[in-house]
Each structure stands twice: as structure tokens, then as C-alpha cells.
Motif scaffolding. Structure first.
Motif, PDB file in Angstrom:
ATOM      1  N   SER A 107     -63.435   9.943 -62.848  1.00 52.98           N
ATOM      2  CA  SER A 107     -63.113  10.852 -63.945  1.00 52.98           C
ATOM      3  C   SER A 107     -62.512  12.127 -63.387  1.00 52.98           C
ATOM      4  O   SER A 107     -62.556  12.385 -62.188  1.00 52.98           O
ATOM      5  CB  SER A 107     -64.381  11.187 -64.743  1.00 52.98           C
ATOM      6  N   LEU A 108     -61.956  12.956 -64.291  1.00 50.34           N
ATOM      7  CA  LEU A 108     -61.286  14.181 -63.877  1.00 50.34           C
ATOM      8  C   LEU A 108     -62.219  15.115 -63.138  1.00 50.34           C
ATOM      9  O   LEU A 108     -61.874  15.676 -62.112  1.00 50.34           O
ATOM     10  CB  LEU A 108     -60.712  14.886 -65.106  1.00 50.34           C
ATOM     11  N   SER A 109     -63.443  15.276 -63.607  1.00 50.68           N
ATOM     12  CA  SER A 109     -64.361  16.240 -63.014  1.00 50.68           C
ATOM     13  C   SER A 109     -64.830  15.807 -61.636  1.00 50.68           C
ATOM     14  O   SER A 109     -65.223  16.641 -60.824  1.00 50.68           O
ATOM     15  CB  SER A 109     -65.575  16.442 -63.927  1.00 50.68           C
ATOM     16  N   ASN A 110     -64.801  14.500 -61.335  1.00 52.91           N
ATOM     17  CA  ASN A 110     -65.281  13.996 -60.059  1.00 52.91           C
ATOM     18  C   ASN A 110     -64.151  13.626 -59.111  1.00 52.91           C
ATOM     19  O   ASN A 110     -64.398  13.110 -58.029  1.00 52.91           O
ATOM     20  CB  ASN A 110     -66.164  12.755 -60.280  1.00 52.91           C
ATOM     21  N   ARG A 111     -62.918  13.866 -59.507  1.00 52.88           N
ATOM     22  CA  ARG A 111     -61.772  13.422 -58.720  1.00 52.88           C
ATOM     23  C   ARG A 111     -61.637  14.259 -57.453  1.00 52.88           C
ATOM     24  O   ARG A 111     -61.682  15.468 -57.473  1.00 52.88           O
ATOM     25  CB  ARG A 111     -60.485  13.522 -59.546  1.00 52.88           C
ATOM     26  N   LYS A 112     -61.445  13.551 -56.334  1.00 55.04           N
ATOM     27  CA  LYS A 112     -61.231  14.215 -55.056  1.00 55.04           C
ATOM     28  C   LYS A 112     -59.776  14.635 -54.942  1.00 55.04           C
ATOM     29  O   LYS A 112     -58.950  14.353 -55.797  1.00 55.04           O
ATOM     30  CB  LYS A 112     -61.572  13.257 -53.901  1.00 55.04           C
ATOM     31  N   VAL A 134     -45.123  10.135 -76.330  1.00 51.98           N
ATOM     32  CA  VAL A 134     -45.652   9.401 -77.489  1.00 51.98           C
ATOM     33  C   VAL A 134     -46.241   8.074 -77.037  1.00 51.98           C
ATOM     34  O   VAL A 134     -47.279   7.628 -77.545  1.00 51.98           O
ATOM     35  CB  VAL A 134     -44.539   9.178 -78.533  1.00 51.98           C
ATOM     36  N   ALA A 135     -45.609   7.439 -76.041  1.00 47.46           N
ATOM     37  CA  ALA A 135     -46.099   6.167 -75.526  1.00 47.46           C
ATOM     38  C   ALA A 135     -47.498   6.303 -74.933  1.00 47.46           C
ATOM     39  O   ALA A 135     -48.315   5.376 -75.045  1.00 47.46           O
ATOM     40  CB  ALA A 135     -45.131   5.625 -74.475  1.00 47.46           C
ATOM     41  N   VAL A 136     -47.792   7.445 -74.315  1.00 48.86           N
ATOM     42  CA  VAL A 136     -49.125   7.666 -73.748  1.00 48.86           C
ATOM     43  C   VAL A 136     -50.194   7.553 -74.824  1.00 48.86           C
ATOM     44  O   VAL A 136     -51.206   6.862 -74.664  1.00 48.86           O
ATOM     45  CB  VAL A 136     -49.210   9.047 -73.059  1.00 48.86           C
ATOM     46  N   TYR A 137     -49.960   8.213 -75.951  1.00 46.82           N
ATOM     47  CA  TYR A 137     -50.940   8.189 -77.039  1.00 46.82           C
ATOM     48  C   TYR A 137     -50.962   6.832 -77.730  1.00 46.82           C
ATOM     49  O   TYR A 137     -52.020   6.361 -78.150  1.00 46.82           O
ATOM     50  CB  TYR A 137     -50.632   9.312 -78.027  1.00 46.82           C
ATOM     51  N   GLY A 138     -49.802   6.189 -77.829  1.00 46.79           N
ATOM     52  CA  GLY A 138     -49.749   4.864 -78.423  1.00 46.79           C
ATOM     53  C   GLY A 138     -50.515   3.844 -77.599  1.00 46.79           C
ATOM     54  O   GLY A 138     -51.253   3.008 -78.142  1.00 46.79           O
ATOM     55  N   LEU A 139     -50.354   3.897 -76.280  1.00 50.13           N
ATOM     56  CA  LEU A 139     -51.057   2.969 -75.402  1.00 50.13           C
ATOM     57  C   LEU A 139     -52.561   3.163 -75.486  1.00 50.13           C
ATOM     58  O   LEU A 139     -53.330   2.190 -75.495  1.00 50.13           O
ATOM     59  CB  LEU A 139     -50.578   3.160 -73.954  1.00 50.13           C
ATOM     60  N   ASN A 140     -52.997   4.411 -75.546  1.00 49.70           N
ATOM     61  CA  ASN A 140     -54.432   4.672 -75.695  1.00 49.70           C
ATOM     62  C   ASN A 140     -54.973   4.150 -77.021  1.00 49.70           C
ATOM     63  O   ASN A 140     -56.083   3.642 -77.092  1.00 49.70           O
ATOM     64  CB  ASN A 140     -54.715   6.175 -75.562  1.00 49.70           C
ATOM     65  N   HIS A 180     -56.927  10.090 -68.276  1.00 51.75           N
ATOM     66  CA  HIS A 180     -57.730  11.175 -68.849  1.00 51.75           C
ATOM     67  C   HIS A 180     -58.005  10.972 -70.328  1.00 51.75           C
ATOM     68  O   HIS A 180     -57.321  10.189 -70.995  1.00 51.75           O
ATOM     69  CB  HIS A 180     -57.009  12.520 -68.638  1.00 51.75           C
ATOM     70  N   ASN A 181     -58.991  11.705 -70.819  1.00 55.11           N
ATOM     71  CA  ASN A 181     -59.316  11.629 -72.245  1.00 55.11           C
ATOM     72  C   ASN A 181     -58.292  12.417 -73.064  1.00 55.11           C
ATOM     73  O   ASN A 181     -57.422  13.079 -72.523  1.00 55.11           O
ATOM     74  CB  ASN A 181     -60.740  12.141 -72.504  1.00 55.11           C
ATOM     75  N   PHE A 182     -58.428  12.318 -74.385  1.00 57.85           N
ATOM     76  CA  PHE A 182     -57.438  12.917 -75.288  1.00 57.85           C
ATOM     77  C   PHE A 182     -57.278  14.414 -75.043  1.00 57.85           C
ATOM     78  O   PHE A 182     -56.156  14.923 -74.957  1.00 57.85           O
ATOM     79  CB  PHE A 182     -57.849  12.672 -76.740  1.00 57.85           C
ATOM     80  N   THR A 183     -58.389  15.127 -74.920  1.00 57.34           N
ATOM     81  CA  THR A 183     -58.322  16.577 -74.770  1.00 57.34           C
ATOM     82  C   THR A 183     -57.642  16.976 -73.476  1.00 57.34           C
ATOM     83  O   THR A 183     -56.720  17.807 -73.464  1.00 57.34           O
ATOM     84  CB  THR A 183     -59.730  17.188 -74.814  1.00 57.34           C
ATOM     85  N   ASP A 184     -58.077  16.388 -72.365  1.00 58.06           N
ATOM     86  CA  ASP A 184     -57.509  16.759 -71.070  1.00 58.06           C
ATOM     87  C   ASP A 184     -56.027  16.428 -70.980  1.00 58.06           C
ATOM     88  O   ASP A 184     -55.224  17.243 -70.511  1.00 58.06           O
ATOM     89  CB  ASP A 184     -58.269  16.051 -69.942  1.00 58.06           C
ATOM     90  N   ARG A 185     -55.640  15.235 -71.406  1.00 52.96           N
ATOM     91  CA  ARG A 185     -54.226  14.875 -71.279  1.00 52.96           C
ATOM     92  C   ARG A 185     -53.341  15.708 -72.206  1.00 52.96           C
ATOM     93  O   ARG A 185     -52.216  16.041 -71.856  1.00 52.96           O
ATOM     94  CB  ARG A 185     -54.008  13.381 -71.526  1.00 52.96           C
ATOM     95  N   TYR A 191     -50.999  18.944 -63.025  1.00 54.15           N
ATOM     96  CA  TYR A 191     -51.971  17.910 -62.649  1.00 54.15           C
ATOM     97  C   TYR A 191     -52.720  18.269 -61.366  1.00 54.15           C
ATOM     98  O   TYR A 191     -53.816  17.772 -61.125  1.00 54.15           O
ATOM     99  CB  TYR A 191     -51.281  16.547 -62.510  1.00 54.15           C
ATOM    100  N   TRP A 192     -52.127  19.112 -60.550  1.00 50.76           N
ATOM    101  CA  TRP A 192     -52.823  19.592 -59.357  1.00 50.76           C
ATOM    102  C   TRP A 192     -53.767  20.746 -59.693  1.00 50.76           C
ATOM    103  O   TRP A 192     -54.896  20.805 -59.205  1.00 50.76           O
ATOM    104  CB  TRP A 192     -51.800  20.046 -58.315  1.00 50.76           C
ATOM    105  N   LEU A 193     -53.326  21.651 -60.570  1.00 52.83           N
ATOM    106  CA  LEU A 193     -54.080  22.874 -60.830  1.00 52.83           C
ATOM    107  C   LEU A 193     -55.165  22.701 -61.894  1.00 52.83           C
ATOM    108  O   LEU A 193     -56.265  23.257 -61.763  1.00 52.83           O
ATOM    109  CB  LEU A 193     -53.116  23.985 -61.258  1.00 52.83           C
ATOM    110  N   TYR A 194     -54.869  21.953 -62.952  1.00 54.30           N
ATOM    111  CA  TYR A 194     -55.800  21.877 -64.078  1.00 54.30           C
ATOM    112  C   TYR A 194     -57.196  21.367 -63.691  1.00 54.30           C
ATOM    113  O   TYR A 194     -58.200  21.947 -64.140  1.00 54.30           O
ATOM    114  CB  TYR A 194     -55.221  21.004 -65.189  1.00 54.30           C
ATOM    115  N   PRO A 195     -57.328  20.298 -62.876  1.00 55.73           N
ATOM    116  CA  PRO A 195     -58.683  19.862 -62.506  1.00 55.73           C
ATOM    117  C   PRO A 195     -59.485  20.947 -61.801  1.00 55.73           C
ATOM    118  O   PRO A 195     -60.703  21.057 -62.011  1.00 55.73           O
ATOM    119  CB  PRO A 195     -58.423  18.670 -61.567  1.00 55.73           C
ATOM    120  N   LYS A 196     -58.810  21.747 -60.991  1.00 59.02           N
ATOM    121  CA  LYS A 196     -59.503  22.830 -60.288  1.00 59.02           C
ATOM    122  C   LYS A 196     -60.005  23.888 -61.281  1.00 59.02           C
ATOM    123  O   LYS A 196     -61.131  24.383 -61.165  1.00 59.02           O
ATOM    124  CB  LYS A 196     -58.564  23.472 -59.263  1.00 59.02           C
TER     125      LYS A 196
END
Length: 250
Positions: free
Chosen positions: A27-32, A92-98, A106-111, A213-218
Motif C-alpha cells: 500500500s501507499l503508506s508502506n511503500r519503500k 478516465v480509463a484509470v477510473y473506468g478500470l477500477n 492506489h485508492n480513489f482518494t490518493d490517486r 508520485y515521488w513526493l506525495y507518499p512522503k
């Protein structure tokens, strides 16, 4: 030979970037820290540099004019508005695929936050660059040609799709980049942009997503240690249209 090299440079990022399949599926919070190959940054950065240099370099300006002569001057045609819609298609494809059960990273909020921040970052680069360079559009309509806002937005969406689904299959990223590249071509087809506008904007879009994508998890790790953030407001500006995206996390 130079023209062929520029085309290879423009599209080679697709294969180079999608080849980086991250083996981690946490998950995002545990990602190295991700082991990202330098080519992921070098190619889009080179595209941005090329775009800026070509605004004033006579040799590269000549390449712009030759390409535009082939696409438009020697083949006048009716313009299309497909590029106005293709900008957002990969996102749009990202949300359609989910929605159909093919889960991304990532989950809806994070992405949604990361996509919104990527668009804001890209716009924060594109808009000042347009006013700073004052490059005249091929059709002479104004001096806001470089870089292409449509193309930057399209490559933000394409890299967003790749980042979310590179652990599932590289073909999602390839498809997204195909749509983004088509969007860039259509901007030239419509006589609205030069080749360097497209190349530079593509690099800006890619790097904007990579930075987020590099900064947000931090940042999220720091936020969640203090308290859960429940409400976000993200400003948005694209092609003289603005607004805000409001996200509420239950």
C-alpha cells in the motif's frame, strides 16, 4: 537523420518507462523507495530541453517549419476537435478500470489527489512558459504556442495511467502513451502547434506526474502521523478553463 532521431526520442520513453515493472505491491503508506531507472527522467527532461532550445535555434526552427509544411501547408484539411477530448482519456480509463474491478496501485482518494496535483504542477510550468517564450502559433492566432497545454495534459494522464497500472501490465501504459502521442500529433494536424511545442509539453507532463508520485507518499506519511486529513481542495487550470476539485474522505 536528425528528424528520425527526434521521432525516436519522442516515442522511446513509452517502451523505456513501461519496462520498469515495480515488483512491490504494498500500500501507499508502506511503500519503500522505488528503484527508478535514470532513463525515466533523462528522456522527458531531454524533451523539455529540446522544446525550449527549439524556440530560438534556427536549425530546429527549420525542422518545425518543414514538419508543419508536410502536415498542413502541403495538405490543407478540416480541423478536428478530437484532441480536446483525448487529453483526458487515459485518466478516465484509470477510473473506468477500477469501476470494473481492475484495481490500480492506489485508492480513489490518493490517486485523485495525485492526478489533480500533477495537472496543477504541469499547468504551473506551461502557463508561465507560454508567456515567457512568446512563440507564435503556426496559424498565427497568438504567441502562446510553446508548450502545448493539450499535450502536457494528455501526457499527465498517460503517465498517471502507467503509474497506476504498471504492476498489472505494461500495456496499459503503452495504450495511454499512444493516446497522448495522438493528441500531440493532432495539435500539429490542427496547425496549432510546432513539433517542439509537443515534445517539450510531453516531457513536462511526464515529469510532473513523476514528481508528484515521488513526493506525495512522503507528505502523506507525515500527515497521517499527525492526524487523518479529511478534506482536500485542488485548484485546476487548463486551456483558459479553471476550477477546483473537492475531495472528502469519509
Amino acid at each position: 537523420m536528425l528528424l528520425r532521431f527526434l521521432h525516436v526520442l519522442f516515442f522511446s520513453y513509452v517502451m523505456a518507462a513501461t519496462a520498469q515493472i515495480d515488483s512491490s505491491n504494498h500500500s501507499l503508506s508502506n511503500r519503500k523507495k522505488n528503484n527508478v531507472k535514470p532513463v525515466s527522467y533523462i528522456i522527458p527532461a531531454a524533451m523539455v530541453v529540446y522544446g525550449f532550445v527549439a524556440v530560438k535555434n534556427k536549425g530546429l526552427i527549420n525542422i518545425n517549419q518543414q514538419l508543419q509544411q508536410i502536415i498542413w501547408d502541403n495538405n490543407p484539411h478540416k480541423r478536428t476537435d478530437v484532441d480536446d477530448f483525448a487529453v483526458f482519456a487515459p485518466a478516465v480509463a484509470v477510473y473506468g478500470l477500477n469501476m470494473v474491478g481492475i484495481k490500480g496501485k492506489h485508492n480513489f482518494t490518493d490517486r485523485t489527489i495525485m492526478y489533480g496535483l500533477s495537472m496543477v504542477l504541469a499547468a504551473a510550468i506551461v502557463i508561465p512558459a507560454k508567456n515567457f517564450t512568446n512563440e507564435i502559433r503556426p496559424d498565427g492566432s497568438n504567441q502562446l504556442s510553446f508548450p502545448s497545454g493539450h499535450t502536457a495534459g494528455a501526457f499527465v494522464a498517460a503517465e498517471f495511467l502507467r503509474q497506476e497500472y504498471k504492476d498489472v501490465s505494461p500495456w496499459y501504459g503503452i495504450a495511454g502513451y499512444a493516446v497522448a502521442s495522438t493528441t500531440g500529433y493532432l495539435r500539429m494536424y490542427n496547425n496549432k502547434h510546432w513539433f517542439n511545442d509537443i515534445a517539450g509539453a510531453a516531457g513536462i507532463g511526464i515529469l510532473s506526474v513523476q514528481a508528484v508520485y515521488w513526493l506525495y507518499p512522503k507528505l502523506k506519511n507525515k500527515w497521517t502521523k499527525k492526524k487523518e486529513t479529511a478534506f482536500f481542495i485542488l485548484p485546476y487550470y487548463q486551456q483558459q478553463t479553471g476550477g477546483v476539485v473537492c475531495i472528502y474522505k469519509l
